[in-house]
Write a protein that holds these residues in place. Structure first.
Motif, PDB file in Angstrom:
ATOM      1  N   ARG A   1       0.826  -1.201   0.000  1.00 20.00           N
ATOM      2  CA  ARG A   1       0.000   0.000   0.000  1.00 20.00           C
ATOM      3  C   ARG A   1       0.865   1.259   0.000  1.00 20.00           C
TER       4      ARG A   1
ATOM      5  N   THR B   1      -6.094   3.633  -0.297  1.00 21.96           N
ATOM      6  CA  THR B   1      -6.165   2.259  -0.782  1.00 21.96           C
ATOM      7  C   THR B   1      -4.832   1.735  -1.292  1.00 21.96           C
TER       8      THR B   1
ATOM      9  N   ILE C   1     -11.951   2.225   4.687  1.00 19.64           N
ATOM     10  CA  ILE C   1     -11.808   0.969   3.961  1.00 19.64           C
ATOM     11  C   ILE C   1     -12.668  -0.096   4.645  1.00 19.64           C
ATOM     12  N   SER C   2     -13.384  -0.869   3.846  1.00 23.66           N
ATOM     13  CA  SER C   2     -14.177  -1.969   4.380  1.00 23.66           C
ATOM     14  C   SER C   2     -14.091  -3.144   3.413  1.00 23.66           C
ATOM     15  N   LEU C   3     -14.777  -4.230   3.755  1.00 26.11           N
ATOM     16  CA  LEU C   3     -14.781  -5.412   2.907  1.00 26.11           C
ATOM     17  C   LEU C   3     -16.213  -5.854   2.639  1.00 26.11           C
TER      18      LEU C   3
ATOM     19  N   ASN D   1     -14.841 -10.539   0.630  1.00 31.64           N
ATOM     20  CA  ASN D   1     -13.496  -9.977   0.840  1.00 31.64           C
ATOM     21  C   ASN D   1     -12.987  -9.114  -0.312  1.00 31.64           C
TER      22      ASN D   1
ATOM     23  N   GLU E   1     -12.472  -5.284  -1.371  1.00 26.82           N
ATOM     24  CA  GLU E   1     -12.346  -4.035  -0.619  1.00 26.82           C
ATOM     25  C   GLU E   1     -13.263  -2.952  -1.174  1.00 26.82           C
ATOM     26  N   THR E   2     -13.831  -2.179  -0.269  1.00 26.24           N
ATOM     27  CA  THR E   2     -14.647  -1.034  -0.656  1.00 26.24           C
ATOM     28  C   THR E   2     -14.069   0.232  -0.037  1.00 26.24           C
TER      29      THR E   2
ATOM     30  N   TYR F   1     -10.608  -4.636  -5.572  1.00 24.04           N
ATOM     31  CA  TYR F   1      -9.385  -5.191  -4.987  1.00 24.04           C
ATOM     32  C   TYR F   1      -9.773  -6.370  -4.092  1.00 24.04           C
TER      33      TYR F   1
ATOM     34  N   VAL G   1      -8.820  -8.987  -1.630  1.00 23.71           N
ATOM     35  CA  VAL G   1      -7.695  -9.206  -0.720  1.00 23.71           C
ATOM     36  C   VAL G   1      -7.376 -10.690  -0.534  1.00 23.71           C
TER      37      VAL G   1
ATOM     38  N   TYR H   1     -10.251  -4.176   9.327  1.00 23.79           N
ATOM     39  CA  TYR H   1      -9.968  -5.569   9.021  1.00 23.79           C
ATOM     40  C   TYR H   1      -8.454  -5.789   8.978  1.00 23.79           C
TER      41      TYR H   1
ATOM     42  N   GLN I   1      -4.957  -8.128   7.895  1.00 21.90           N
ATOM     43  CA  GLN I   1      -4.276  -9.151   7.113  1.00 21.90           C
ATOM     44  C   GLN I   1      -3.228  -9.772   8.039  1.00 21.90           C
TER      45      GLN I   1
END
Length: 318
Positions: free
Chosen positions: A4, A58, A91-93, A97, A99-100, A186, A188, A227, A229
């Motif tokens: 990122r 993002t 950022i959300s999912l 999964n 990404e939004t 995107y 993830v 969220y 990773q």
């Protein structure tokens, strides 16, 4: 994480490189200088899809056809600006999964929040250098909005070793009243990646577990983490693709560990570790945390080694 591109405030301070041309004459108090950043310019609206905001939050390139032109950089609140709301880019999912990028409208005592952004920033005076412990990330897309829809991005007030916590505490009083969602495409599950291994656990004695370090609130998301990773790897080896935890799973893991007791003295050596960086949905934060999957089964990065609650082991893949 995942390559990122992010805005960041580095807490290794070389103040001889800083200038005082920040809007008004600085106040000198010993080795600390109070100053005011340049005044923010107004945009026509709060725009999370502006290229410099979209890319900053993002890390994705400008191929999205919904991206608009750049908006002005963050600055000090303009005089006579009367906010009626805030907007925050998050950022959300999706459930699968992807990404939004969400535009969240916040209402409440917005005047009090803007007052928290009107405080002077502070830095070390010229020719003073200091090495600080934290790397703090401010929110990438944050806006004050007036009745006409005009908006500006506030710069986060600085402290000599990072960023002040006042605006964060004030913003927690606001309530979300609406949210618009833009799917970035995107995924993830397929595009997330892990970096080098995290091998920084040490044996502890009674002396080591008697104190807890207090971290700045902005640096250390706990109940408001986005969220995660989660990268797992054998000690000394690189991690494979990350495990994606939903925002609810991430919040349960981090809040549970942050509230867990300080770990008892232990010298067992872990053979497998999981690690991640803590960010809020608005991408503020920056704390690196890690979890021993065997050995002492402790968590690091929470002010002290913490016990990992047994009920959270499944989230770590234990």
């Amino acid at each position: 994480m995942g390559g990122r591109v992010v805005r960041r405030v580095f807490c290794v301070v070389l103040c001889a490189l800083l200038t005082t041309s920040c809007g008004h004459l600085p106040f000198f108090g010993g080795d600390i200088v109070s100053y005011r950043p340049d005044t923010a310019a107004l945009a026509d609206s709060a725009d999370c899809m502006a290229e410099n905001v979209y890319t900053g939050i993002t890390g994705l390139g400008p191929w999205d056809t919904a991206i608009t032109d750049d908006v002005p950089e963050p600055g000090y609140p303009p005089p006579y600006f009367e906010p009626v709301a805030m907007a925050r880019c998050e950022i959300s999912l999706t459930a699968d999964n992807v990404e939004t990028l969400d535009t969240v409208r916040l209402d409440g005592d917005v005047d009090a929040v803007m007052d928290a952004f009107r405080v002077d920033s502070k830095r070390y005076s010229d020719f003073v250098s200091a090495s600080c412990a934290y790397e703090v990330f401010p929110p990438v897309g944050l806006w004050f909005v007036n009745k006409a829809g005009k908006a500006f991005r506030p710069v986060w007030p600085s402290s000599p070793c990072g960023l002040q916590d006042g605006p964060l505490a004030s913003m927690r009083t606001l309530e979300e009243v609406s949210r618009s969602v833009h799917v970035t495409g995107y995924d993830v599950d397929y595009t997330g990646s892990c970096g080098a291994s995290f091998d920084q656990f040490f044996g502890t004695t009674d002396m080591d577990v008697q104190s807890v370090e207090m971290y700045p609130s902005l640096f250390m998301p706990t109940d408001d983490v986005g969220y995660l990773q989660l990268c797992r790897h054998p000690v000394g080896s690189d991690a494979s693709a990350p495990i994606i935890l939903s925002q609810n799973e991430s919040a349960a893991l981090i809040a549970g560990v942050a509230q867990a007791p300080v770990a008892q003295p232990c010298s067992a050596v872990a053979t497998s570790i999981a690690s991640t960086q803590l960010r809020r949905p608005d991408q503020s934060g920056g704390a690196m945390v890690a979890f021993e999957l065997d050995g002492c089964r402790r968590a690091s990065g929470f002010g002290a080694y913490r016990e990992i609650p047994e009920n959270l082991g499944a989230l770590l893949g234990q």
